[in-house]
Design a protein around this motif. Structure first.
Motif, mmCIF file in Angstrom:
data_model
loop_
_atom_site.group_PDB
_atom_site.id
_atom_site.type_symbol
_atom_site.label_atom_id
_atom_site.label_comp_id
_atom_site.label_asym_id
_atom_site.label_seq_id
_atom_site.Cartn_x
_atom_site.Cartn_y
_atom_site.Cartn_z
ATOM 1 N N ASP A 118 0.591 -1.290 0.142
ATOM 2 C CA ASP A 118 0.386 0.398 -0.048
ATOM 3 C C ASP A 118 0.800 0.753 -0.053
ATOM 4 N N GLN A 159 -3.481 -2.696 -2.398
ATOM 5 C CA GLN A 159 -4.072 -2.893 -1.477
ATOM 6 C C GLN A 159 -4.314 -1.308 -0.773
ATOM 7 N N VAL A 160 -6.400 -1.288 -1.224
ATOM 8 C CA VAL A 160 -6.730 -0.171 -1.640
ATOM 9 C C VAL A 160 -7.844 0.024 -0.268
ATOM 10 N N ASN A 161 -7.700 0.710 -0.135
ATOM 11 C CA ASN A 161 -9.131 0.727 1.368
ATOM 12 C C ASN A 161 -9.675 1.245 1.029
ATOM 13 N N THR A 162 -11.005 0.484 -0.126
ATOM 14 C CA THR A 162 -12.091 1.121 0.231
ATOM 15 C C THR A 162 -13.049 1.310 0.774
ATOM 16 N N LYS A 168 -8.356 -0.347 8.551
ATOM 17 C CA LYS A 168 -7.817 -0.723 7.849
ATOM 18 C C LYS A 168 -6.908 0.154 7.037
ATOM 19 N N GLY A 170 -4.346 0.514 3.142
ATOM 20 C CA GLY A 170 -4.736 0.446 2.090
ATOM 21 C C GLY A 170 -3.794 2.062 1.258
ATOM 22 N N THR A 198 -8.787 -5.841 -1.963
ATOM 23 C CA THR A 198 -9.958 -4.669 -0.598
ATOM 24 C C THR A 198 -10.311 -5.459 0.299
ATOM 25 N N GLY A 200 -12.915 -5.381 2.967
ATOM 26 C CA GLY A 200 -13.381 -4.304 2.837
ATOM 27 C C GLY A 200 -14.207 -4.205 4.463
ATOM 28 N N ASP A 216 -18.039 -2.034 -0.848
ATOM 29 C CA ASP A 216 -16.343 -2.227 -0.876
ATOM 30 C C ASP A 216 -16.516 -2.569 -2.654
ATOM 31 N N LEU A 220 -13.291 -0.599 -5.120
ATOM 32 C CA LEU A 220 -12.688 -1.912 -5.933
ATOM 33 C C LEU A 220 -12.750 -1.682 -7.708
ATOM 34 N N MET A 242 -11.264 -9.460 -4.186
ATOM 35 C CA MET A 242 -11.376 -9.233 -3.193
ATOM 36 C C MET A 242 -12.713 -11.100 -2.954
#
Length: 285
Positions: A118, A159-162, A168, A170, A198, A200, A216, A220, A242
């Motif tokens: 991230d 990694q995305v912090n959706t 979390k 991300g 992600t 979520g 989430d 994404l 995911m």
């Protein structure tokens, strides 16, 4: 107890346990295939084996057809299992990652992917570790001996912090994700950008089980569209990772290429601290 005796004990497969694991995995595999039936792309199943013995992994890897992909959350546990188990296993590191753990992670020969990059700092640390290993005498030897099981490059999921939760990890959607994806693609030689991942919010997962669309997963998917357009990829060039035990079927329906399923296959896990106490007691018995 000598180390080799401990290793032998860790690798001892109980036939009844193996049968139950195979049945659980078969049920999940069928559910994945059913959910993916309307998709043109196959879906990869990561069997999340954290805090489970090496014998459980071996039992599933030795069955026919073998389960190839396993996921671990803790560096030391993954290092130990990678030493014990066959190189034909494809390991994914799926846990939260500190920068100082990235270098050692890159030295695991059959590390297939890291799902929790991230930041550029972590990407560069993983790149440095993989380069050191691949260019070492040991690395060159392993790559030559096991070309079907070990690759020079490690795949990376950004990694995305959706959900926007502070708890979390991300990268933040938008420019941060785009910059990181561009960096992995253009500035690294031992990493391959595989996709976006992600984890979520639990509440959103529970709501989706009641018929609501998981926000989430939507976020994404939208992030993928943004990255694909900005970097000139085709949609097939970037995967989505995911979906877990509670929501993997919905995730597949919303375009996931990879799901991470643990307790549905292996059963409930002990807390990490409880497992450490059990291991210490067993080692002293």
């Amino acid at each position: 107890m000598p180390d080799n005796a401990i290793a032998d004990d860790e690798m001892c497969i109980d036939s009844q346990r193996a049968s139950q694991l195979a049945s659980n995995l078969s049920n999940v595999t069928k559910a994945v295939a059913s959910a993916a039936s309307s998709s043109s792309c196959p879906v990869r199943l990561i069997a999340v084996s954290k805090l489970k013995p090496a014998s459980d992994i071996l039992a599933l890897h030795q069955k026919s057809p073998p389960q190839l992909h396993f996921g671990e959350n803790y560096l030391q546990e993954l290092q130990r299992k990678a030493e014990l188990l066959p190189r034909s296993i494809r390991w994914s590191f799926i846990g939260g990652l500190q920068s100082n753990k990235c270098g050692p992670l890159g030295h695991i020969a059959n590390l297939w992917a890291v799902n929790s990059i991230d930041s550029i700092k972590k990407a560069d640390a993983l790149e440095k570790g993989r380069r050191q290993w691949a260019e070492s005498e040991e690395g060159k030897k392993v790559l030559a001996e096991s070309p079907d099981d070990v690759e020079k490059n490690v795949r990376v999921f950004v990694q995305v912090n959706t959900s926007g939760e502070e708890s979390k990890s991300g990268a933040e959607p938008g420019d941060s994700v785009l910059e990181l994806c561009r960096h992995v693609r253009d500035k690294t030689s031992y990493l391959t950008l595989q996709g976006l991942m992600t984890i979520g919010a639990i509440a959103r997962s529970q709501a989706s089980g009641q018929g609501e669309e998981n926000e989430d997963f939507v976020a994404l998917r939208n992030e993928k569209e943004r990255v694909v357009k900005a970097l000139g990829f085709s949609a097939e060039d970037l995967e989505l990772s995911m979906g877990m035990s509670a929501d993997y079927e919905e995730a597949i329906g919303m375009g996931s290429n990879e799901v991470r399923v643990g307790s549905t296959i292996f059963g409930q896990r002990p807390a990490k601290g409880e497992k450490a106490k059990d291991d210490a007691a067993n080692a002293g018995s």
